[in-house]
Motif scaffolding. Structure first.
Motif, PDB file in Angstrom:
ATOM      1  N   GLU A 153       0.726  -1.293  -0.036  1.00 47.90           N
ATOM      2  CA  GLU A 153       0.110  -0.241   0.030  1.00 47.90           C
ATOM      3  C   GLU A 153       0.796   1.363   0.082  1.00 47.90           C
ATOM      4  OE1 GLU A 153      -3.246   2.155   2.859  1.00 47.90           O
ATOM      5  OE2 GLU A 153      -2.432   0.105   3.479  1.00 47.90           O
ATOM      6  N   LEU A 154       0.592   2.166  -0.824  1.00 50.43           N
ATOM      7  CA  LEU A 154       1.171   3.293  -1.000  1.00 50.43           C
ATOM      8  C   LEU A 154       1.120   4.297   0.264  1.00 50.43           C
ATOM      9  CD1 LEU A 154       1.823   4.583  -4.516  1.00 50.43           C
ATOM     10  CD2 LEU A 154       3.525   3.930  -3.024  1.00 50.43           C
ATOM     11  N   LYS A 155       1.936   4.935   0.936  1.00 44.69           N
ATOM     12  CA  LYS A 155       1.338   5.727   2.240  1.00 44.69           C
ATOM     13  C   LYS A 155       2.552   6.820   1.927  1.00 44.69           C
ATOM     14  CE  LYS A 155      -0.279   2.235   5.417  1.00 44.69           C
ATOM     15  NZ  LYS A 155       0.142   1.708   6.896  1.00 44.69           N
ATOM     16  N   ALA A 156       2.088   8.013   2.269  1.00 42.49           N
ATOM     17  CA  ALA A 156       2.910   9.157   2.683  1.00 42.49           C
ATOM     18  C   ALA A 156       3.642   9.157   3.922  1.00 42.49           C
ATOM     19  CB  ALA A 156       2.138  10.310   2.300  1.00 42.49           C
ATOM     20  N   LEU A 157       4.957   9.034   3.988  1.00 47.15           N
ATOM     21  CA  LEU A 157       5.428   8.681   5.104  1.00 47.15           C
ATOM     22  C   LEU A 157       6.908   9.263   5.190  1.00 47.15           C
ATOM     23  CD1 LEU A 157       5.256   4.974   5.912  1.00 47.15           C
ATOM     24  CD2 LEU A 157       3.931   6.662   7.032  1.00 47.15           C
ATOM     25  N   GLU A 158       6.977  10.024   6.407  1.00 45.19           N
ATOM     26  CA  GLU A 158       8.461  10.587   6.827  1.00 45.19           C
ATOM     27  C   GLU A 158       9.502   9.604   6.863  1.00 45.19           C
ATOM     28  OE1 GLU A 158       8.470  13.042  10.069  1.00 45.19           O
ATOM     29  OE2 GLU A 158       6.834  14.417   9.062  1.00 45.19           O
ATOM     30  N   GLY A 159      10.642   9.430   6.790  1.00 46.56           N
ATOM     31  CA  GLY A 159      11.609   8.490   6.747  1.00 46.56           C
ATOM     32  C   GLY A 159      11.505   7.709   8.220  1.00 46.56           C
ATOM     33  N   ASP A 160      11.427   8.730   9.280  1.00 50.01           N
ATOM     34  CA  ASP A 160      11.318   8.016  10.604  1.00 50.01           C
ATOM     35  C   ASP A 160      10.045   7.048  10.825  1.00 50.01           C
ATOM     36  OD1 ASP A 160      13.465   9.356  11.339  1.00 50.01           O
ATOM     37  OD2 ASP A 160      12.591  10.619  12.656  1.00 50.01           O
ATOM     38  N   ASN A 161       8.978   7.570  10.236  1.00 50.35           N
ATOM     39  CA  ASN A 161       7.555   6.872  10.330  1.00 50.35           C
ATOM     40  C   ASN A 161       7.777   5.874   9.345  1.00 50.35           C
ATOM     41  OD1 ASN A 161       6.514   8.430  12.030  1.00 50.35           O
ATOM     42  ND2 ASN A 161       5.928  10.069  10.476  1.00 50.35           N
ATOM     43  N   ALA A 162       8.661   5.804   8.304  1.00 48.94           N
ATOM     44  CA  ALA A 162       8.634   4.541   7.396  1.00 48.94           C
ATOM     45  C   ALA A 162       9.588   3.473   8.293  1.00 48.94           C
ATOM     46  CB  ALA A 162       9.437   4.819   6.304  1.00 48.94           C
ATOM     47  N   VAL A 163      10.436   3.882   9.180  1.00 43.78           N
ATOM     48  CA  VAL A 163      11.170   2.907   9.533  1.00 43.78           C
ATOM     49  C   VAL A 163      10.475   2.409  11.040  1.00 43.78           C
ATOM     50  CG1 VAL A 163      13.105   2.974  11.567  1.00 43.78           C
ATOM     51  CG2 VAL A 163      13.475   4.122   9.336  1.00 43.78           C
ATOM     52  N   ALA A 164       9.690   3.185  11.604  1.00 44.33           N
ATOM     53  CA  ALA A 164       8.597   2.765  12.841  1.00 44.33           C
ATOM     54  C   ALA A 164       7.713   1.675  12.025  1.00 44.33           C
ATOM     55  CB  ALA A 164       8.084   3.835  13.396  1.00 44.33           C
ATOM     56  N   GLU A 165       7.276   1.769  11.141  1.00 45.41           N
ATOM     57  CA  GLU A 165       6.357   1.104  10.259  1.00 45.41           C
ATOM     58  C   GLU A 165       6.874  -0.216  10.155  1.00 45.41           C
ATOM     59  OE1 GLU A 165       3.215   1.853  10.094  1.00 45.41           O
ATOM     60  OE2 GLU A 165       2.464   0.778   8.639  1.00 45.41           O
ATOM     61  N   ALA A 166       8.266  -0.248   9.668  1.00 48.77           N
ATOM     62  CA  ALA A 166       9.001  -1.566   9.368  1.00 48.77           C
ATOM     63  C   ALA A 166       9.095  -2.287  10.689  1.00 48.77           C
ATOM     64  CB  ALA A 166      10.043  -1.422   8.904  1.00 48.77           C
ATOM     65  N   MET A 167       9.453  -1.207  11.784  1.00 50.16           N
ATOM     66  CA  MET A 167       9.476  -2.255  13.147  1.00 50.16           C
ATOM     67  C   MET A 167       8.245  -2.654  13.614  1.00 50.16           C
ATOM     68  SD  MET A 167      12.276   0.777  14.853  1.00 50.16           S
ATOM     69  CE  MET A 167      12.144   0.184  16.267  1.00 50.16           C
ATOM     70  N   ARG A 168       7.031  -2.021  13.294  1.00 48.52           N
ATOM     71  CA  ARG A 168       5.776  -2.431  13.803  1.00 48.52           C
ATOM     72  C   ARG A 168       5.624  -3.666  13.179  1.00 48.52           C
ATOM     73  NH1 ARG A 168       1.267  -3.239  11.427  1.00 48.52           N
ATOM     74  NH2 ARG A 168       1.518  -1.878   9.753  1.00 48.52           N
ATOM     75  N   GLN A 169       5.880  -3.828  11.806  1.00 44.98           N
ATOM     76  CA  GLN A 169       5.658  -5.055  11.037  1.00 44.98           C
ATOM     77  C   GLN A 169       6.627  -6.279  11.502  1.00 44.98           C
ATOM     78  OE1 GLN A 169       5.789  -3.347   7.085  1.00 44.98           O
ATOM     79  NE2 GLN A 169       3.604  -3.881   6.894  1.00 44.98           N
ATOM     80  N   ILE A 170       7.789  -5.892  11.993  1.00 39.98           N
ATOM     81  CA  ILE A 170       8.865  -6.848  12.489  1.00 39.98           C
ATOM     82  C   ILE A 170       8.273  -7.542  13.898  1.00 39.98           C
ATOM     83  CG2 ILE A 170      11.024  -7.235  13.322  1.00 39.98           C
ATOM     84  CD1 ILE A 170      11.867  -5.383  11.123  1.00 39.98           C
ATOM     85  N   ASN A 171       7.599  -6.551  14.837  1.00 35.17           N
ATOM     86  CA  ASN A 171       7.217  -6.704  15.779  1.00 35.17           C
ATOM     87  C   ASN A 171       8.210  -7.580  16.543  1.00 35.17           C
ATOM     88  OD1 ASN A 171       5.299  -7.002  18.199  1.00 35.17           O
ATOM     89  ND2 ASN A 171       4.251  -8.493  17.239  1.00 35.17           N
ATOM     90  N   PRO A 172       9.225  -6.594  16.908  1.00 31.85           N
ATOM     91  CA  PRO A 172      10.442  -7.275  17.706  1.00 31.85           C
ATOM     92  C   PRO A 172      10.287  -7.783  19.215  1.00 31.85           C
ATOM     93  CG  PRO A 172      10.898  -5.270  16.747  1.00 31.85           C
ATOM     94  CD  PRO A 172       9.550  -5.344  16.638  1.00 31.85           C
ATOM     95  N   ASP A 173      10.793  -8.686  19.764  1.00 32.24           N
ATOM     96  CA  ASP A 173      10.735  -9.157  21.030  1.00 32.24           C
ATOM     97  C   ASP A 173      11.239  -7.980  21.907  1.00 32.24           C
ATOM     98  OD1 ASP A 173      10.300 -12.027  20.310  1.00 32.24           O
ATOM     99  OD2 ASP A 173      12.393 -12.050  19.885  1.00 32.24           O
ATOM    100  N   VAL A 174      12.044  -7.375  21.842  1.00 32.60           N
ATOM    101  CA  VAL A 174      12.606  -6.320  22.575  1.00 32.60           C
ATOM    102  C   VAL A 174      12.870  -5.041  21.685  1.00 32.60           C
ATOM    103  CG1 VAL A 174      14.112  -5.399  24.430  1.00 32.60           C
ATOM    104  CG2 VAL A 174      13.144  -7.663  24.447  1.00 32.60           C
TER     105      VAL A 174
END
Lengths: 317, 400
Positions: free
Chosen positions: B9-30
């Motif tokens: 899905e195309l989203k308008a994202l700032e770079g920081d938010n794009a990184v946060a989005e990747a982190m959300r999807q990875i859903n790390p342990d810590v």
């Protein structure tokens, strides 16, 4: 909420347990740290993960290709034991919740020196306490940087000789008073805080039992007499430990869920000169020229003791 | 990077938010992190994910960057997938821990939103932070766009945890230029990322109570040296793994990733080597010059550690003159870090292309295509005169 801990210490039971710190480590003859670590670990009836910052215990128990640790153990850096164990504890919670590890109780323990606790690691410790990780932090307090060769820390008593507070022609030892670290930790309002010493082993181990039972951080500041740094005979470690309590240099007390409680009241209180006479690091204080310094220090210790007594009385029934 | 049909899905994202989005999807342990401009948006956005139950990560809002990396190290030792993010001064504060993380072969992922060092205080972009830590044993990837920042984060997890590698990965994106600027970013479906990222299966864990391990024993003259060697060897294996994962990522997304990227370079006479967001300005400059018949080209370094020497030489040999542009202050060296790498790679392979070196954009100063055209003009002059002096030049620096 006060958790009822299994606090009764059974000597026979303990003597049959395997040491989690194996013999053959390289701590000095008479070093209190090995004694204290074994007392602490014997008091814990759960699997443990141990973390030590850089210091005497670390260097003397983990020198590749050897290790004295029969439990999982990590040494990361000097200042960050508290955040290292915080990361381990966070992983434990995450992995348990996600079913990636077996659902069993594991306890997390830090053994850190006074340099790592009072000085370089204070920020990391304060942060981990404030965030409320469930871990027990033991300060092995030998009142100076012994690993690097007896340099002063903020746990060092005023007018003590160390290699960075030498007794010179102009300055007779450390000019500054020690920091009241235990009170600083208590001000974090964590569930359990205490001071202990190895001669009072039952008191020490009971405190460990209480500390390990709480949900959240706990802290025990344990005096660890140091043969090399304090300049005394290696057979006297336990006697020196007792003298610290009897002179009120090292009061034994606890702050259990906010309740301050004195655990030992010497009767009679022995004079500070006995403390000074027992160790070479105070030999200059025994000289007649420095009598005024002894008076000053005795006043200081008496004031601290009186304050602690009053505080504990506030919480008495 | 080359795109075709849209997989997400195309989203308008700032770079920081794009990184946060990747982190959300990875859903790390810590995740353990500390806010610092211009990385703060990553921590803030991720905190919202935690607060809204979009991830079930153990999130530690710690009291410093040093504690952030220390806690990630503790978590990774316990077998957790651990992520953090920082920039400039925060990275400097982590310094000691960078080396410990890589020495223990912990696959920690850290986004670095590049920021200049004080003094004077400056919160904008330089690459001093990441370049300063280039020998700390971390793999370093640089993003040209918000999309690449997102994609690099996803790939980093797989690179870091690859059994042949087991090294921490630093994903760099230019502070503000990428971090705080909105661009369209194709965000993959959550389930695609979940499958892509898989789970981290550590060889050892501090939580393996029945098999106790000792981490961090001291090493002196007898073993220290030998214990460093596997880090070299892991780095040597890294280029292949980075390429394989870039290829695999391409099959999933249509966006293929390499160690270096060329732009109109094959027939170019003169070329610019660059990394990070400025690659965009260089592309524009190349296009302008090409319209005027000048054979200009660009080599973008996506991966700086390990340094892809072979690929760099292959791409640049035969060029008449090459300029290396860097957003870094380096005092006391003859040239900037990338320049030294390129020059070494050329020398060792007997290539004697003429090289010059520019430092540009320190402290967030804009570098525009017009200035890059000036760099190409300098290169053309060199092809005519044969004279490269001075080797080191400033780009966009005022004379008071």
């Amino acid at each position: 909420m006060v958790v009822e801990a299994k606090t009764r210490i059974n000597l026979r039971e303990i003597s049959n347990k395997e040491d989690k710190l194996a013999p053959g480590h390289r701590l000095c003859l008479g070093c209190a740290e090995g004694i204290v670590v074994r007392q602490v670990l014997h008091a814990i009836d759960y699997p443990v993960v141990v973390c030590s910052p850089t210091g005497c215990l670390e260097i003397c128990t983990g020198l590749f290709p050897y290790t004295a640790w029969r439990v999982p153990w990590v040494h990361s850096a000097f200042e960050n034991a508290a955040s290292t164990i915080a990361g381990v504890e966070a992983a434990y919670r995450a992995l348990k919740r996600r079913g990636k590890i077996e659902d069993r109780v594991i306890k997390f323990v830090v053994f850190a020196g006074d340099g790592a606790t009072y000085d370089i690691g204070l920020q990391w410790l304060s942060g981990a306490l404030e965030r409320g990780h469930t871990f027990l932090y033991i300060c092995l307090n030998n009142e100076a940087y012994m690993n690097t060769g007896i340099q002063r820390s903020s746990a060092t008593l005023k007018w003590t000789w160390t290699t960075t507070t030498p007794v010179g022609k102009v300055i007779p030892g450390k000019k500054e008073s020690r920091k009241d670290m235990t009170a600083i930790i208590a001000a974090h309002n964590i569930p359990y805080v205490a001071q202990a010493a190895p001669h009072a082993w039952r008191d020490l181990m009971t405190k460990v039992r209480k500390a390990i039972a709480v949900d959240g951080p706990s802290f025990i500041n344990i005096l660890c007499p140091c043969v090399r740094g304090w300049r005394y005979n290696s057979k006297d470690t336990i006697a020196i430990s007792k003298l610290a309590a009897d002179t009120c240099v090292w009061p034994l007390y606890e702050v259990d869920h906010g309740i301050w409680r004195l655990n030992y009241k010497p009767s009679p209180q022995r004079p500070l000169t006995d403390w000074f006479l027992s160790q070479g690091r105070f030999s200059h204080l025994v000289a007649p020229d420095n009598a005024n310094l002894v008076i000053e220090l005795q006043q200081c210790i008496d004031q601290e003791w009186a304050k602690l007594e009053k505080l504990c009385q506030c919480f008495a029934d | 990077m080359s795109g075709n049909r849209l997989k997400g899905e195309l989203k308008a994202l700032e770079g920081d938010n794009a990184v946060a989005e990747a982190m959300r999807q990875i859903n790390p342990d810590v995740v353990a992190a500390y806010p610092i401009t211009p990385q703060t948006e990553i921590v803030m956005t991720f905190s919202e994910f935690v607060a809204n139950g979009l991830v079930d990560t153990e999130f530690l809002a710690v009291e410093s960057e040093h504690a952030a990396l220390s806690a990630c190290i503790g978590a990774a030792l316990a077998g957790a997938r651990a992520l953090t993010a920082t920039c400039g001064p925060g990275l400097a504060l982590m310094w000691e821990m960078l080396w410990i993380a890589s020495s223990w072969r912990l696959p920690i992922i850290m986004n670095v939103v590049n920021r200049a060092f004080s003094s004077p205080l400056n919160i904008l972009c330089s690459h001093d932070d990441a370049m300063g830590s280039r020998d700390a044993g971390w793999i370093q990837l640089y993003a040209e766009s918000q999309q690449e920042a997102y994609d690099n984060t996803l790939q980093a997890v797989r690179i870091a945890e690859h059994p042949d590698i087991l090294l921490p990965v630093m994903c760099c994106l230019d502070g503000f230029v990428l971090g705080h600027t909105l661009e369209p970013v194709e965000v993959l479906p959550d389930e695609v990322v979940k499958e892509w990222a898989g789970t981290y299966n550590p060889c050892y864990s501090l939580l393996d109570i029945d098999h106790p391990v000792t981490y961090g024993a001291a090493d002196f003259t007898d073993y220290y040296f030998e214990h460093k060697r596997p880090q070299w060897e892991a780095m040597e294996r890294a280029p292949k793994v980075i390429l394989d994962i870039g290829e695999e990522f391409g099959k999933v997304t249509g966006r293929y990733y390499h160690l270096v990227d060329s732009y109109r370079l094959d027939d170019a006479d003169v070329a610019v080597v660059v990394l990070g967001a400025t690659s965009g300005a260089v592309r524009v400059a190349v296009d302008r010059l090409r319209k005027n018949g000048i054979k200009a080209g660009m080599l973008k370094l996506r991966c700086f550690r390990p340094f892809p020497a072979q690929q760099v030489v292959q791409a640049l040999q035969g060029k008449k003159a090459v300029a290396i542009l860097e957003r870094v202050a380096f005092f006391g060296a003859e040239a900037s870090p990338v320049f030294l790498e390129v020059a070494t790679a050329f020398y060792l392979r007997g290539v004697s292309t003429k090289l010059i070196n520019y430092t540009y954009g320190l402290g967030g100063r804009d570098t525009v295509p017009g200035q890059i055209c000036g760099v190409f003009q300098d290169l053309i002059d060199i092809t005519q005169t044969g004279k490269t002096e001075p080797i080191f030049r400033y780009l966009g620096l005022r004379d008071f």
